[in-house]
Design a protein around this motif. Structure first.
Motif, PDB file in Angstrom:
ATOM      1  N   SER A  39       1.192  -1.118   0.164  1.00 21.53           N
ATOM      2  CA  SER A  39       0.222   0.335   0.083  1.00 21.53           C
ATOM      3  C   SER A  39       0.947   0.945   0.227  1.00 21.53           C
ATOM      4  O   SER A  39       1.984   1.095   0.488  1.00 21.53           O
ATOM      5  CB  SER A  39      -0.839   0.022   1.714  1.00 21.53           C
ATOM      6  OG  SER A  39       0.168  -0.041   2.681  1.00 21.53           O
ATOM      7  N   ALA A  40       0.125   2.543  -0.441  1.00 23.06           N
ATOM      8  CA  ALA A  40       0.522   3.440  -0.091  1.00 23.06           C
ATOM      9  C   ALA A  40       1.444   3.739   1.025  1.00 23.06           C
ATOM     10  O   ALA A  40       2.204   4.722   1.177  1.00 23.06           O
ATOM     11  CB  ALA A  40      -0.501   4.912  -0.839  1.00 23.06           C
ATOM     12  N   SER A  41       0.840   3.714   2.191  1.00 19.27           N
ATOM     13  CA  SER A  41       1.194   4.209   4.075  1.00 19.27           C
ATOM     14  C   SER A  41       2.575   3.436   3.501  1.00 19.27           C
ATOM     15  O   SER A  41       3.345   3.256   4.184  1.00 19.27           O
ATOM     16  CB  SER A  41       0.005   3.629   4.404  1.00 19.27           C
ATOM     17  OG  SER A  41      -0.490   2.463   4.823  1.00 19.27           O
ATOM     18  N   GLU A  42       2.649   1.909   3.522  1.00 18.76           N
ATOM     19  CA  GLU A  42       3.716   1.077   3.984  1.00 18.76           C
ATOM     20  C   GLU A  42       4.436   1.735   3.049  1.00 18.76           C
ATOM     21  O   GLU A  42       5.858   1.335   3.480  1.00 18.76           O
ATOM     22  CB  GLU A  42       3.271  -0.583   3.524  1.00 18.76           C
ATOM     23  CG  GLU A  42       2.217  -0.888   4.771  1.00 18.76           C
ATOM     24  CD  GLU A  42       1.269  -2.121   4.238  1.00 18.76           C
ATOM     25  OE1 GLU A  42       2.389  -3.407   2.508  1.00 18.76           O
ATOM     26  OE2 GLU A  42       1.414  -3.154   4.561  1.00 18.76           O
ATOM     27  N   LEU A  43       4.580   1.822   1.601  1.00 14.81           N
ATOM     28  CA  LEU A  43       5.981   2.004   0.939  1.00 14.81           C
ATOM     29  C   LEU A  43       6.219   3.063   1.445  1.00 14.81           C
ATOM     30  O   LEU A  43       7.730   3.887   1.827  1.00 14.81           O
ATOM     31  CB  LEU A  43       5.724   2.396  -0.726  1.00 14.81           C
ATOM     32  CG  LEU A  43       6.198   3.201  -1.203  1.00 14.81           C
ATOM     33  CD1 LEU A  43       7.358   2.132  -1.535  1.00 14.81           C
ATOM     34  CD2 LEU A  43       5.818   3.997  -2.809  1.00 14.81           C
ATOM     35  N   ARG A  44       5.609   4.548   2.247  1.00 15.15           N
ATOM     36  CA  ARG A  44       6.099   5.360   2.747  1.00 15.15           C
ATOM     37  C   ARG A  44       7.334   5.158   4.128  1.00 15.15           C
ATOM     38  O   ARG A  44       8.359   5.762   4.381  1.00 15.15           O
ATOM     39  CB  ARG A  44       4.738   6.341   3.092  1.00 15.15           C
ATOM     40  CG  ARG A  44       4.587   7.061   1.597  1.00 15.15           C
ATOM     41  CD  ARG A  44       3.629   8.069   2.250  1.00 15.15           C
ATOM     42  NE  ARG A  44       2.859   9.302   0.838  1.00 15.15           N
ATOM     43  CZ  ARG A  44       1.827   9.079   0.633  1.00 15.15           C
ATOM     44  NH1 ARG A  44       1.361   7.707   0.975  1.00 15.15           N
ATOM     45  NH2 ARG A  44       1.667   9.584  -0.558  1.00 15.15           N
ATOM     46  N   THR A  45       6.279   4.429   4.474  1.00  8.68           N
ATOM     47  CA  THR A  45       6.982   3.617   6.059  1.00  8.68           C
ATOM     48  C   THR A  45       8.337   3.257   5.187  1.00  8.68           C
ATOM     49  O   THR A  45       9.480   3.702   5.668  1.00  8.68           O
ATOM     50  CB  THR A  45       6.280   2.642   6.328  1.00  8.68           C
ATOM     51  OG1 THR A  45       4.934   3.235   7.046  1.00  8.68           O
ATOM     52  CG2 THR A  45       6.731   2.452   7.824  1.00  8.68           C
ATOM     53  N   ALA A  46       8.386   2.167   4.300  1.00  7.59           N
ATOM     54  CA  ALA A  46       9.400   1.477   3.677  1.00  7.59           C
ATOM     55  C   ALA A  46      10.546   2.808   3.123  1.00  7.59           C
ATOM     56  O   ALA A  46      12.123   2.348   3.847  1.00  7.59           O
ATOM     57  CB  ALA A  46       9.406   0.902   2.994  1.00  7.59           C
ATOM     58  N   LEU A  47      10.493   3.561   2.904  1.00 11.63           N
ATOM     59  CA  LEU A  47      10.772   4.817   2.329  1.00 11.63           C
ATOM     60  C   LEU A  47      11.716   5.572   3.644  1.00 11.63           C
ATOM     61  O   LEU A  47      13.607   4.974   3.652  1.00 11.63           O
ATOM     62  CB  LEU A  47      10.538   5.530   1.655  1.00 11.63           C
ATOM     63  CG  LEU A  47       9.956   4.909   0.286  1.00 11.63           C
ATOM     64  CD1 LEU A  47       9.133   6.145  -0.629  1.00 11.63           C
ATOM     65  CD2 LEU A  47      11.522   4.457  -0.963  1.00 11.63           C
ATOM     66  N   GLN A  48      11.012   5.839   4.405  1.00  9.94           N
ATOM     67  CA  GLN A  48      12.062   6.421   5.736  1.00  9.94           C
ATOM     68  C   GLN A  48      12.222   5.775   6.828  1.00  9.94           C
ATOM     69  O   GLN A  48      12.940   5.938   6.314  1.00  9.94           O
ATOM     70  CB  GLN A  48      11.096   7.187   6.328  1.00  9.94           C
ATOM     71  CG  GLN A  48       9.941   8.025   5.869  1.00  9.94           C
ATOM     72  CD  GLN A  48       8.407   8.027   7.366  1.00  9.94           C
ATOM     73  OE1 GLN A  48       7.998   7.701   7.669  1.00  9.94           O
ATOM     74  NE2 GLN A  48       7.905   9.333   6.708  1.00  9.94           N
ATOM     75  N   ALA A  49      12.575   3.997   6.278  1.00  9.38           N
ATOM     76  CA  ALA A  49      13.860   3.412   6.915  1.00  9.38           C
ATOM     77  C   ALA A  49      14.365   3.380   6.094  1.00  9.38           C
ATOM     78  O   ALA A  49      15.602   3.015   6.673  1.00  9.38           O
ATOM     79  CB  ALA A  49      12.702   1.999   7.102  1.00  9.38           C
ATOM     80  N   GLY A  50      14.370   3.805   4.505  1.00  9.36           N
ATOM     81  CA  GLY A  50      16.263   3.380   3.635  1.00  9.36           C
ATOM     82  C   GLY A  50      15.913   2.631   2.700  1.00  9.36           C
ATOM     83  O   GLY A  50      15.432   1.653   2.987  1.00  9.36           O
ATOM     84  N   ALA A  51      15.816   3.259   1.720  1.00 14.66           N
ATOM     85  CA  ALA A  51      16.027   1.730   0.162  1.00 14.66           C
ATOM     86  C   ALA A  51      16.563   2.914  -0.838  1.00 14.66           C
ATOM     87  O   ALA A  51      16.944   3.697  -0.292  1.00 14.66           O
ATOM     88  CB  ALA A  51      14.062   2.010  -0.652  1.00 14.66           C
ATOM     89  N   ASP A  52      17.256   1.780  -0.791  1.00 12.19           N
ATOM     90  CA  ASP A  52      18.556   1.578  -2.458  1.00 12.19           C
ATOM     91  C   ASP A  52      17.512   1.626  -3.830  1.00 12.19           C
ATOM     92  O   ASP A  52      18.245   2.302  -4.602  1.00 12.19           O
ATOM     93  CB  ASP A  52      19.782   1.339  -2.246  1.00 12.19           C
ATOM     94  CG  ASP A  52      20.184   1.024  -1.062  1.00 12.19           C
ATOM     95  OD1 ASP A  52      20.912   2.238  -0.057  1.00 12.19           O
ATOM     96  OD2 ASP A  52      20.460  -0.663  -0.773  1.00 12.19           O
TER      97      ASP A  52
END
Length: 141
Positions: A39-52
Motif C-alpha cells: 500500500s501507499a502508506s507501507e511504501l512511505r514507511t519503508a522509504l523512511q526506513a531507507g531504500a536503495d
C-alpha cells in the motif's frame, strides 16, 4: 570488505510474486534485504526506513506502479525505480521512459532485473539508458 546488502523495497500485491523475485535475485548472487509493501502508506514507511531501490508491480488493486513512482519521487527522486509487469504495454513503456523510471521489465525477465539492479547500484542511468530499458523486450523463440 563486502558492500552492505542493497535495501530493496518490493511493491507487490501478490506475496508469492514478491517472495519469488527475492529468491531469484538472491539465487543470482545479489546481496540484498527485501521489504515487501502492498500500500501507499507501507511504501512511505519503508522509504523512511531507507531504500536503495524500489521494484514495483505495474498493476495492483489499491494503486498503480505510477502511483508508487510518484510517492518515491516525492520522498527522494534519486532512488532508482524499476517497474515490472506480467504483460508488456507500449503506452506504459512510453510513459515509463518519460517518467524517469530506471527500467520497465516483464516480471519473468530476471536477467534484465538483475542488470537493472546492478546498474542502479553503480549510479543512476542517463535518460537514453532509461529509454532503451523501456523498449519492447525481445521475444524468445
Amino acid at each position: 570488505p563486502h558492500a552492505d546488502p542493497l535495501r530493496i523495497v518490493r511493491v507487490e500485491d501478490i506475496p508469492d510474486d514478491a517472495e519469488l523475485l527475492s529468491l531469484q535475485l538472491t539465487d543470482a548472487g545479489l546481496r540484498a534485504r527485501f521489504v515487501h509493501v502492498q500500500s501507499a502508506s507501507e511504501l512511505r514507511t519503508a522509504l523512511q526506513a531507507g531504500a536503495d531501490l524500489v521494484v514495483s508491480d505495474m498493476s495492483m488493486p489499491a494503486f498503480s506502479g505510477f502511483d508508487a513512482l510518484a510517492i518515491v519521487h516525492e520522498f527522494d527522486a534519486t532512488i532508482p525505480f524499476v517497474l515490472v509487469s506480467g504483460t508488456y504495454e507500449e503506452d506504459v513503456a512510453a510513459r515509463a521512459a518519460a517518467s524517469r523510471v530506471h527500467a520497465y521489465l516483464l516480471k519473468e525477465d530476471v536477467p534484465g532485473l538483475l542488470h537493472a539492479v546492478r546498474q542502479a547500484r553503480s549510479g543512476s542511468p542517463s535518460h537514453r539508458e532509461v529509454a532503451v530499458a523501456c523498449e519492447r523486450p525481445a521475444l524468445e523463440n
